[in-house]
Design a protein around this motif. Structure first.
Motif, PDB file in Angstrom:
ATOM      1  N   HIS A   8       0.907  -1.150   0.000  1.00 40.36           N
ATOM      2  CA  HIS A   8       0.000   0.000   0.000  1.00 40.36           C
ATOM      3  C   HIS A   8       0.937   1.188   0.000  1.00 40.36           C
ATOM      4  O   HIS A   8       1.514   1.543   1.015  1.00 40.36           O
ATOM      5  CB  HIS A   8      -0.921  -0.030   1.225  1.00 40.36           C
ATOM      6  CG  HIS A   8      -1.780  -1.250   1.269  1.00 40.36           C
ATOM      7  ND1 HIS A   8      -2.841  -1.431   0.409  1.00 40.36           N
ATOM      8  CD2 HIS A   8      -1.723  -2.371   2.025  1.00 40.36           C
ATOM      9  CE1 HIS A   8      -3.414  -2.598   0.658  1.00 40.36           C
ATOM     10  NE2 HIS A   8      -2.755  -3.195   1.637  1.00 40.36           N
ATOM     11  N   GLN A  81      -7.235 -10.107   3.403  1.00 37.92           N
ATOM     12  CA  GLN A  81      -7.867  -8.823   3.716  1.00 37.92           C
ATOM     13  C   GLN A  81      -6.819  -7.713   3.821  1.00 37.92           C
ATOM     14  O   GLN A  81      -7.025  -6.606   3.335  1.00 37.92           O
ATOM     15  CB  GLN A  81      -8.660  -8.922   5.024  1.00 37.92           C
ATOM     16  CG  GLN A  81      -9.916  -9.750   4.893  1.00 37.92           C
ATOM     17  CD  GLN A  81     -10.587 -10.005   6.231  1.00 37.92           C
ATOM     18  OE1 GLN A  81     -10.068  -9.660   7.289  1.00 37.92           O
ATOM     19  NE2 GLN A  81     -11.760 -10.630   6.182  1.00 37.92           N
ATOM     20  N   GLU A  84      -5.633  -6.727   0.406  1.00 34.99           N
ATOM     21  CA  GLU A  84      -6.635  -6.038  -0.414  1.00 34.99           C
ATOM     22  C   GLU A  84      -6.793  -4.562  -0.095  1.00 34.99           C
ATOM     23  O   GLU A  84      -6.931  -3.752  -1.004  1.00 34.99           O
ATOM     24  CB  GLU A  84      -7.990  -6.743  -0.268  1.00 34.99           C
ATOM     25  CG  GLU A  84      -8.044  -8.073  -0.983  1.00 34.99           C
ATOM     26  CD  GLU A  84      -9.360  -8.806  -0.767  1.00 34.99           C
ATOM     27  OE1 GLU A  84     -10.331  -8.179  -0.284  1.00 34.99           O
ATOM     28  OE2 GLU A  84      -9.405  -9.999  -1.071  1.00 34.99           O
ATOM     29  N   THR A  85      -6.811  -4.207   1.185  1.00 32.70           N
ATOM     30  CA  THR A  85      -7.059  -2.796   1.520  1.00 32.70           C
ATOM     31  C   THR A  85      -6.078  -2.275   2.554  1.00 32.70           C
ATOM     32  O   THR A  85      -5.647  -2.988   3.450  1.00 32.70           O
ATOM     33  CB  THR A  85      -8.488  -2.561   2.066  1.00 32.70           C
ATOM     34  OG1 THR A  85      -8.596  -3.171   3.348  1.00 32.70           O
ATOM     35  CG2 THR A  85      -9.552  -3.089   1.128  1.00 32.70           C
ATOM     36  N   ARG A  86      -5.771  -1.017   2.411  1.00 31.17           N
ATOM     37  CA  ARG A  86      -4.894  -0.324   3.353  1.00 31.17           C
ATOM     38  C   ARG A  86      -5.509  -0.347   4.750  1.00 31.17           C
ATOM     39  O   ARG A  86      -4.799  -0.555   5.749  1.00 31.17           O
ATOM     40  CB  ARG A  86      -4.695   1.120   2.890  1.00 31.17           C
ATOM     41  CG  ARG A  86      -3.778   1.929   3.782  1.00 31.17           C
ATOM     42  CD  ARG A  86      -3.719   3.382   3.343  1.00 31.17           C
ATOM     43  NE  ARG A  86      -3.062   3.570   2.083  1.00 31.17           N
ATOM     44  CZ  ARG A  86      -1.749   3.722   1.921  1.00 31.17           C
ATOM     45  NH1 ARG A  86      -0.954   3.677   2.962  1.00 31.17           N
ATOM     46  NH2 ARG A  86      -1.233   3.917   0.740  1.00 31.17           N
ATOM     47  N   THR A  87      -6.801  -0.152   4.846  1.00 30.10           N
ATOM     48  CA  THR A  87      -7.468  -0.123   6.146  1.00 30.10           C
ATOM     49  C   THR A  87      -7.262  -1.426   6.907  1.00 30.10           C
ATOM     50  O   THR A  87      -6.891  -1.417   8.082  1.00 30.10           O
ATOM     51  CB  THR A  87      -8.985   0.147   5.972  1.00 30.10           C
ATOM     52  OG1 THR A  87      -9.139   1.382   5.270  1.00 30.10           O
ATOM     53  CG2 THR A  87      -9.678   0.231   7.308  1.00 30.10           C
ATOM     54  N   ASN A  88      -7.480  -2.548   6.256  1.00 29.24           N
ATOM     55  CA  ASN A  88      -7.286  -3.841   6.918  1.00 29.24           C
ATOM     56  C   ASN A  88      -5.819  -4.078   7.259  1.00 29.24           C
ATOM     57  O   ASN A  88      -5.509  -4.691   8.281  1.00 29.24           O
ATOM     58  CB  ASN A  88      -7.797  -4.986   6.046  1.00 29.24           C
ATOM     59  CG  ASN A  88      -9.306  -5.021   5.970  1.00 29.24           C
ATOM     60  OD1 ASN A  88      -9.990  -4.645   6.906  1.00 29.24           O
ATOM     61  ND2 ASN A  88      -9.827  -5.449   4.839  1.00 29.24           N
ATOM     62  N   CYS A  89      -4.947  -3.619   6.438  1.00 29.64           N
ATOM     63  CA  CYS A  89      -3.512  -3.791   6.661  1.00 29.64           C
ATOM     64  C   CYS A  89      -3.046  -2.993   7.876  1.00 29.64           C
ATOM     65  O   CYS A  89      -2.221  -3.464   8.661  1.00 29.64           O
ATOM     66  CB  CYS A  89      -2.744  -3.358   5.414  1.00 29.64           C
ATOM     67  SG  CYS A  89      -0.966  -3.633   5.481  1.00 29.64           S
TER      68      CYS A  89
END
Length: 180
Positions: A8, A81, A84-89
């Motif tokens: 990301h 997860q 896939e997304t910065r938020t989950n990371c």
């Protein structure tokens, strides 16, 4: 040995970057993040006591400060997860430490700037550094007086409203002009 599974990328607006990496020797997968102490601090599961004070102290001493954080990812679903997304990371990450870099000012900078001012030139500093780091450098090279910058920096350091920050800056400039 690490394998990068997802990135990301760094965003200047977000002031951070994150990756999902796999430790091939231990077969564990991590989400790792780096960025400004403010940005990383807002994402931490538990911000350590003294975190903000230490980041501020390092910046005031002229260091360029980067915060590091991580979390262990368990199972294929959590790994996917995070990829896939910065938020989950980045959610619920654990503070790993600060990296504090020095970027020494050339020895002749102060005298060169003094000569430019004596010659009637205006001296302005343009930087992407944190406000406290920039204030330290400005004092070091005599762009401004030590006493001048402390109150000003404290005044606008954490002001989130951009219009108010600009007002404070212009007010400071007016005060400086009135003193000249």
């Amino acid at each position: 040995e690490l394998e990068i599974l997802a990135r990301h990328h760094f965003s200047s607006k977000l002031q951070r970057m994150s990756c999902v990496v796999k430790d091939l020797s231990n077969r564990r997968t991590f989400a790792v993040s780096k960025g400004s102490p403010e940005a990383i601090g807002n994402l931490l599961a538990n911000k350590p006591e003294g975190y903000d004070a230490k980041a501020k102290s390092l910046s005031k001493e002229g260091y360029r400060v980067i915060a590091l954080a991580y979390k262990v990812l368990h199972g294929p679903d959590e790994i996917e997860q995070a990829k896939e997304t910065r938020t989950n990371c980045e959610e619920h990450i654990i503070f790993a430490g600060f990296i504090a870099f020095t970027c020494r000012v050339r020895k002749d900078t102060r005298s060169v700037l003094k000569k430019l001012k004596e010659g009637g030139m205006s001296v302005t500093m343009v930087t992407g550094d944190a406000l406290l780091t920039a204030a330290h450098v400005a004092k070091e090279v005599a762009i401004c007086d030590s006493d001048e910058t402390d109150d000003f920096v404290e005044e606008i350091e954490y002001e989130r409203n951009e219009e108010l920050r600009e007002l404070l800056k212009s007010r400071r400039a007016l005060r400086r002009n009135a003193q000249d």
